[in-house]
Enzyme design. Structure first.
Site, PDB file in Angstrom:
ATOM      1  N   TRP A   1       0.745  -1.217   0.078  1.00  0.00           N
ATOM      2  CA  TRP A   1       0.176   0.071   0.044  1.00  0.00           C
ATOM      3  C   TRP A   1       0.951   1.190  -0.075  1.00  0.00           C
ATOM      4  O   TRP A   1       0.326   2.317  -0.300  1.00  0.00           O
ATOM      5  CB  TRP A   1      -0.884   0.220   1.490  1.00  0.00           C
TER       6      TRP A   1
ATOM      7  N   HIS B   1      13.225  -1.953  -0.810  1.00  0.00           N
ATOM      8  CA  HIS B   1      12.677  -1.580  -1.878  1.00  0.00           C
ATOM      9  C   HIS B   1      13.309  -0.280  -2.639  1.00  0.00           C
ATOM     10  O   HIS B   1      13.921   0.617  -1.879  1.00  0.00           O
ATOM     11  CB  HIS B   1      11.074  -1.160  -1.309  1.00  0.00           C
TER      12      HIS B   1
ATOM     13  N   GLU C   1      12.317  -6.639  -9.001  1.00  0.00           N
ATOM     14  CA  GLU C   1      11.779  -5.576  -9.237  1.00  0.00           C
ATOM     15  C   GLU C   1      12.460  -4.648 -10.444  1.00  0.00           C
ATOM     16  O   GLU C   1      13.414  -3.836  -9.562  1.00  0.00           O
ATOM     17  CB  GLU C   1      11.360  -4.521  -7.970  1.00  0.00           C
TER      18      GLU C   1
ATOM     19  N   GLY D   1       1.615  -2.821  -6.302  1.00  0.00           N
ATOM     20  CA  GLY D   1       1.603  -1.713  -5.502  1.00  0.00           C
ATOM     21  C   GLY D   1       0.475  -0.838  -5.900  1.00  0.00           C
ATOM     22  O   GLY D   1      -0.578  -1.076  -5.309  1.00  0.00           O
TER      23      GLY D   1
HETATM   24  C1  PEP Z   1       5.980  -1.947  -5.729  1.00  0.00           C
HETATM   25  O1  PEP Z   1       5.681  -1.297  -4.877  1.00  0.00           O
HETATM   26  O2  PEP Z   1       7.261  -2.479  -5.765  1.00  0.00           O
HETATM   27  C2  PEP Z   1       5.615  -1.951  -6.871  1.00  0.00           C
HETATM   28  C3  PEP Z   1       5.852  -2.913  -7.844  1.00  0.00           C
HETATM   29  O3  PEP Z   1       4.517  -1.101  -7.250  1.00  0.00           O
HETATM   30  P1  PEP Z   1       3.556  -0.963  -8.749  1.00  0.00           P
HETATM   31  O4  PEP Z   1       2.633  -2.110  -8.591  1.00  0.00           O
HETATM   32  O5  PEP Z   1       2.607   0.427  -8.386  1.00  0.00           O
HETATM   33  O6  PEP Z   1       4.532  -0.698  -9.804  1.00  0.00           O
END
Ligand code: PEP
Length: 251
Positions: free
Chosen positions: A9, A92, A159, A229
């Site tokens: 979130w 992150h 990521e 996210g």
């Molecule tokens: C995240 O928080 O790592 C993320 C992937 O966010 P989003 O889905 O908004 O890209």
């Protein structure tokens, strides 16, 4: 291995009332889902007010590495644990970008969180389209001092930085790119630990995941789950993501 879907979130919502409402909607929506593990990572301020269940777990978005003492503004892993938190996201890319969090600090946090009995979602990714040395460096340094037994409690999140929160630009990774990212992570883990550990490691994907693209990341990208996210801020969209993964897993 049960797929893992983690809502991040981030710094949302604004009020406790909204957090409670969204959490309860999701709780109802995923209650009958048996083949997916669902986790909601919320801002610290909401943790004590949200009651996790065995089908909807609670996660935090960071923690400190110390146990207790003069660390102004920080939250210890143990404090999270006593609140019923099961997972914590560490490393992150947004914390690296806005708070200059170093990988050495992330390593200390991972060790402390695991030591307190939390499960860790360790984020790794690079700025470049293909995984590169930067990501290798994050994996090596982030896991320094840990042995292969941690993989029972440690999940890696791939990521790619360029695919995070791209709701406006719509730049998202393809399933093939997530497949390559996962293979690269396993290659690095194989060098640090061993091949069996590398193959067994749970790797999930984060980067603009929603209910339409999730299937590709799981089926063709061979991801063991995902961390949405922006899409997770709509509780009904999050439920759809969980159900889509449940469907893939059943069929
Ligand atoms: C995240 O928080 O790592 C993320 C992937 O966010 P989003 O889905 O908004 O890209």
């Amino acid at each position: 291995m049960k797929p893992l879907i983690v809502a991040n979130w981030k710094m949302n919502p604004e009020t406790l009332a909204e957090a409670k409402r969204n959490f309860e909607i999701i709780k109802k929506g995923v209650k009958t889902v048996k083949k997916v593990e669902s986790v909601i990572c919320v801002p610290f301020i909401f943790l004590s007010a949200l009651k996790p269940t065995n089908y909807l777990k609670l996660g935090a978005q960071d923690c400190f590495f110390g146990v207790k003492g003069p660390f102004t503004g920080e939250i210890s892993p143990r404090q999270l644990k006593v609140l019923g938190v099961e997972y914590v996201i560490l490393g992150h890319s947004e914390r690296k970008k806005y708070l200059a969090e170093s990988i050495e600090l992330v390593n200390q946090k991972i060790i402390a969180a695991l030591g307190a009995g939390l499960k860790v979602i360790f984020c790794v990714g690079s700025e470049t389209k293909k995984p590169d040395k930067e990501m290798k460096n994050q994996i090596e340094k982030g896991l320094r001092g840990l042995n292969k037994s941690v993989f029972d409690k440690l999940v890696l999140m791939y990521e790619p930085v360029w695919a995070i929160s791209t709701t406006k630009s719509k730049v998202i990774a393809t399933p093939q790119e997530t497949l390559e990212g996962g293979l690269y992570i396993r290659h690095v883990l194989g060098k640090i630990f061993d091949e069996k550990t590398a193959q067994k490691a749970k790797i999930i994907y984060g980067g603009s995941v929603d209910s339409r693209n999730i299937k590709g990341f799981i089926e063709r990208g061979k991801m063991a789950g995902a961390l949405p996210g922006a899409a997770s801020l709509d509780p009904y969209e999050f439920i759809k993501i969980v159900k889509a993964v449940d469907f893939v897993n059943k069929n």
